[in-house]
Design a protein around this motif. Sequence first.
Motif, PDB file in Angstrom:
ATOM      1  N   TRP A 144       0.827  -1.213   0.000  1.00  0.00           N
ATOM      2  CA  TRP A 144       0.000   0.000   0.000  1.00  0.00           C
ATOM      3  C   TRP A 144       0.858   1.259   0.000  1.00  0.00           C
ATOM      4  O   TRP A 144       0.449   2.307  -0.534  1.00  0.00           O
ATOM      5  CB  TRP A 144      -1.031  -0.004   1.125  1.00  0.00           C
ATOM      6  CG  TRP A 144      -0.540   0.172   2.538  1.00  0.00           C
ATOM      7  CD1 TRP A 144      -0.405  -0.780   3.471  1.00  0.00           C
ATOM      8  CD2 TRP A 144      -0.173   1.410   3.173  1.00  0.00           C
ATOM      9  NE1 TRP A 144       0.039  -0.254   4.660  1.00  0.00           N
ATOM     10  CE2 TRP A 144       0.175   1.098   4.498  1.00  0.00           C
ATOM     11  CE3 TRP A 144      -0.113   2.739   2.750  1.00  0.00           C
ATOM     12  CZ2 TRP A 144       0.617   2.066   5.410  1.00  0.00           C
ATOM     13  CZ3 TRP A 144       0.313   3.708   3.655  1.00  0.00           C
ATOM     14  CH2 TRP A 144       0.674   3.365   4.969  1.00  0.00           C
ATOM     15  N   ARG A 145       2.056   1.176   0.558  1.00  0.00           N
ATOM     16  CA  ARG A 145       2.983   2.314   0.470  1.00  0.00           C
ATOM     17  C   ARG A 145       3.484   2.472  -0.972  1.00  0.00           C
ATOM     18  O   ARG A 145       3.733   3.595  -1.431  1.00  0.00           O
ATOM     19  CB  ARG A 145       4.156   2.118   1.439  1.00  0.00           C
ATOM     20  CG  ARG A 145       3.795   2.379   2.898  1.00  0.00           C
ATOM     21  CD  ARG A 145       4.977   2.069   3.819  1.00  0.00           C
ATOM     22  NE  ARG A 145       4.738   2.524   5.189  1.00  0.00           N
ATOM     23  CZ  ARG A 145       4.042   1.845   6.097  1.00  0.00           C
ATOM     24  NH1 ARG A 145       3.485   0.670   5.770  1.00  0.00           N
ATOM     25  NH2 ARG A 145       3.870   2.325   7.316  1.00  0.00           N
ATOM     26  N   TYR A 146       3.641   1.370  -1.639  1.00  0.00           N
ATOM     27  CA  TYR A 146       4.029   1.399  -3.046  1.00  0.00           C
ATOM     28  C   TYR A 146       2.960   2.119  -3.864  1.00  0.00           C
ATOM     29  O   TYR A 146       3.265   2.975  -4.717  1.00  0.00           O
ATOM     30  CB  TYR A 146       4.221  -0.040  -3.514  1.00  0.00           C
ATOM     31  CG  TYR A 146       4.716  -0.233  -4.922  1.00  0.00           C
ATOM     32  CD1 TYR A 146       5.185   0.828  -5.699  1.00  0.00           C
ATOM     33  CD2 TYR A 146       4.708  -1.506  -5.491  1.00  0.00           C
ATOM     34  CE1 TYR A 146       5.645   0.624  -6.990  1.00  0.00           C
ATOM     35  CE2 TYR A 146       5.162  -1.720  -6.787  1.00  0.00           C
ATOM     36  CZ  TYR A 146       5.626  -0.650  -7.536  1.00  0.00           C
ATOM     37  OH  TYR A 146       6.080  -0.850  -8.830  1.00  0.00           O
ATOM     38  N   ALA A 147       1.686   1.800  -3.625  1.00  0.00           N
ATOM     39  CA  ALA A 147       0.589   2.469  -4.335  1.00  0.00           C
ATOM     40  C   ALA A 147       0.591   3.973  -4.041  1.00  0.00           C
ATOM     41  O   ALA A 147       0.392   4.800  -4.958  1.00  0.00           O
ATOM     42  CB  ALA A 147      -0.737   1.839  -3.925  1.00  0.00           C
ATOM     43  N   ARG A 148       0.812   4.333  -2.801  1.00  0.00           N
ATOM     44  CA  ARG A 148       0.827   5.763  -2.437  1.00  0.00           C
ATOM     45  C   ARG A 148       1.951   6.501  -3.145  1.00  0.00           C
ATOM     46  O   ARG A 148       1.778   7.634  -3.634  1.00  0.00           O
ATOM     47  CB  ARG A 148       0.970   5.892  -0.920  1.00  0.00           C
ATOM     48  CG  ARG A 148       0.961   7.318  -0.410  1.00  0.00           C
ATOM     49  CD  ARG A 148       1.138   7.357   1.097  1.00  0.00           C
ATOM     50  NE  ARG A 148       2.424   6.804   1.517  1.00  0.00           N
ATOM     51  CZ  ARG A 148       2.808   6.690   2.797  1.00  0.00           C
ATOM     52  NH1 ARG A 148       1.971   7.066   3.758  1.00  0.00           N
ATOM     53  NH2 ARG A 148       3.987   6.173   3.107  1.00  0.00           N
ATOM     54  N   LEU A 167       2.096   5.427 -14.167  1.00  0.00           N
ATOM     55  CA  LEU A 167       2.339   5.406 -12.717  1.00  0.00           C
ATOM     56  C   LEU A 167       1.046   5.138 -11.948  1.00  0.00           C
ATOM     57  O   LEU A 167       1.049   4.424 -10.940  1.00  0.00           O
ATOM     58  CB  LEU A 167       2.943   6.748 -12.272  1.00  0.00           C
ATOM     59  CG  LEU A 167       4.414   6.979 -12.641  1.00  0.00           C
ATOM     60  CD1 LEU A 167       4.799   8.426 -12.391  1.00  0.00           C
ATOM     61  CD2 LEU A 167       5.325   6.045 -11.839  1.00  0.00           C
ATOM     62  N   THR A 168      -0.063   5.677 -12.440  1.00  0.00           N
ATOM     63  CA  THR A 168      -1.335   5.490 -11.743  1.00  0.00           C
ATOM     64  C   THR A 168      -1.766   4.023 -11.791  1.00  0.00           C
ATOM     65  O   THR A 168      -2.185   3.449 -10.772  1.00  0.00           O
ATOM     66  CB  THR A 168      -2.417   6.391 -12.353  1.00  0.00           C
ATOM     67  OG1 THR A 168      -1.978   7.747 -12.336  1.00  0.00           O
ATOM     68  CG2 THR A 168      -3.716   6.277 -11.572  1.00  0.00           C
ATOM     69  N   PHE A 169      -1.658   3.383 -12.963  1.00  0.00           N
ATOM     70  CA  PHE A 169      -2.038   1.974 -13.053  1.00  0.00           C
ATOM     71  C   PHE A 169      -1.036   1.077 -12.311  1.00  0.00           C
ATOM     72  O   PHE A 169      -1.407   0.031 -11.785  1.00  0.00           O
ATOM     73  CB  PHE A 169      -2.151   1.563 -14.529  1.00  0.00           C
ATOM     74  CG  PHE A 169      -3.458   1.926 -15.134  1.00  0.00           C
ATOM     75  CD1 PHE A 169      -4.563   1.101 -14.975  1.00  0.00           C
ATOM     76  CD2 PHE A 169      -3.604   3.106 -15.856  1.00  0.00           C
ATOM     77  CE1 PHE A 169      -5.794   1.441 -15.546  1.00  0.00           C
ATOM     78  CE2 PHE A 169      -4.835   3.448 -16.422  1.00  0.00           C
ATOM     79  CZ  PHE A 169      -5.931   2.619 -16.254  1.00  0.00           C
ATOM     80  N   GLU A 170       0.214   1.506 -12.241  1.00  0.00           N
ATOM     81  CA  GLU A 170       1.208   0.763 -11.443  1.00  0.00           C
ATOM     82  C   GLU A 170       0.816   0.792  -9.971  1.00  0.00           C
ATOM     83  O   GLU A 170       0.900  -0.225  -9.259  1.00  0.00           O
ATOM     84  CB  GLU A 170       2.599   1.371 -11.645  1.00  0.00           C
ATOM     85  CG  GLU A 170       3.705   0.627 -10.914  1.00  0.00           C
ATOM     86  CD  GLU A 170       5.070   1.279 -11.107  1.00  0.00           C
ATOM     87  OE1 GLU A 170       6.027   0.818 -10.469  1.00  0.00           O
ATOM     88  OE2 GLU A 170       5.174   2.252 -11.911  1.00  0.00           O
ATOM     89  N   GLY A 171       0.363   1.929  -9.504  1.00  0.00           N
ATOM     90  CA  GLY A 171      -0.093   2.040  -8.124  1.00  0.00           C
ATOM     91  C   GLY A 171      -1.348   1.239  -7.863  1.00  0.00           C
ATOM     92  O   GLY A 171      -1.523   0.676  -6.776  1.00  0.00           O
ATOM     93  N   TRP A 191      -6.296   2.471   0.189  1.00  0.00           N
ATOM     94  CA  TRP A 191      -5.517   2.839  -0.986  1.00  0.00           C
ATOM     95  C   TRP A 191      -6.000   2.128  -2.243  1.00  0.00           C
ATOM     96  O   TRP A 191      -5.793   2.624  -3.354  1.00  0.00           O
ATOM     97  CB  TRP A 191      -4.035   2.594  -0.741  1.00  0.00           C
ATOM     98  CG  TRP A 191      -3.471   3.712   0.096  1.00  0.00           C
ATOM     99  CD1 TRP A 191      -3.228   3.715   1.416  1.00  0.00           C
ATOM    100  CD2 TRP A 191      -3.165   5.018  -0.384  1.00  0.00           C
ATOM    101  NE1 TRP A 191      -2.782   4.943   1.831  1.00  0.00           N
ATOM    102  CE2 TRP A 191      -2.720   5.775   0.733  1.00  0.00           C
ATOM    103  CE3 TRP A 191      -3.222   5.652  -1.614  1.00  0.00           C
ATOM    104  CZ2 TRP A 191      -2.342   7.100   0.646  1.00  0.00           C
ATOM    105  CZ3 TRP A 191      -2.840   6.975  -1.710  1.00  0.00           C
ATOM    106  CH2 TRP A 191      -2.406   7.697  -0.588  1.00  0.00           C
ATOM    107  N   LEU A 192      -6.674   1.010  -2.083  1.00  0.00           N
ATOM    108  CA  LEU A 192      -7.316   0.402  -3.254  1.00  0.00           C
ATOM    109  C   LEU A 192      -8.423   1.316  -3.776  1.00  0.00           C
ATOM    110  O   LEU A 192      -8.532   1.562  -4.995  1.00  0.00           O
ATOM    111  CB  LEU A 192      -7.899  -0.965  -2.888  1.00  0.00           C
ATOM    112  CG  LEU A 192      -8.692  -1.662  -4.000  1.00  0.00           C
ATOM    113  CD1 LEU A 192      -7.810  -1.894  -5.236  1.00  0.00           C
ATOM    114  CD2 LEU A 192      -9.281  -2.977  -3.502  1.00  0.00           C
ATOM    115  N   GLY A 193      -9.241   1.854  -2.874  1.00  0.00           N
ATOM    116  CA  GLY A 193     -10.290   2.782  -3.302  1.00  0.00           C
ATOM    117  C   GLY A 193      -9.715   4.043  -3.909  1.00  0.00           C
ATOM    118  O   GLY A 193     -10.243   4.570  -4.911  1.00  0.00           O
TER     119      GLY A 193
END
Length: 215
Positions: A144-148, A167-171, A191-193
């Motif tokens: 989830w830190r990776y997504a952020r 970058l957005t789809f990677e997150g 962070w999924l939402g």
Amino acid sequence: TVTPRRHGVVCHGKKTNALLGALRRVPLVKRVVPQKKHAPRTPPPPETSVEAAPEIAELIDAEADEAAKVLEAVVQQVVERGVAVPYETVEKPEEPKPEPAPEESQIERFDRLHASPLDRTDELLKGLRDASRDSNAVDVDVEWRYARACLDAANALPEKDPKREGLTFEGLRAAERAAALAPDNGLAQKWLGVMLGSVGDFQTTKEKIQNSYKV
């Protein structure tokens, strides 16, 4: 010759007349009031000549050296009898060594980079990518830190920059992994939402509606 008179006796003669004459020549004060006796004056001490000053200084130095030797001998005897210990032989207590600072964990390092006032997003994103690819370190807290971090990097780019979509789809993929690893983890679901809403900027209306059911 003694001649009697009505109120006393009058003495005559050569010796008597001579004695009376001598008394008349002595002042009355000396006969009635005794003279004060003055204390004898103490003669001043003899002045020390300039030539004698060096001899006095040498004498003082010699006496000081002798006193120092006596004191040193007394101290040596006290030490030999065990009554005292020389300062040089006293064992000084060892100063406590400072405890080493605990090593910074991987998660602590990621949080430090994220909270840094400097722009260290690229460094943070690289570290999270490496941690996510490590099969032995897959962790919901990493994902989830990776997504952020992906979203932070995308938002730092200009709006028309094509890298923002990647970058957005990677997150989003990182957030999906976090939610799959820990379905009950609040931060993973949060962070999924967030990422599902962010990728909507690059999706059709139909895709946005489909994503809404995933939240």
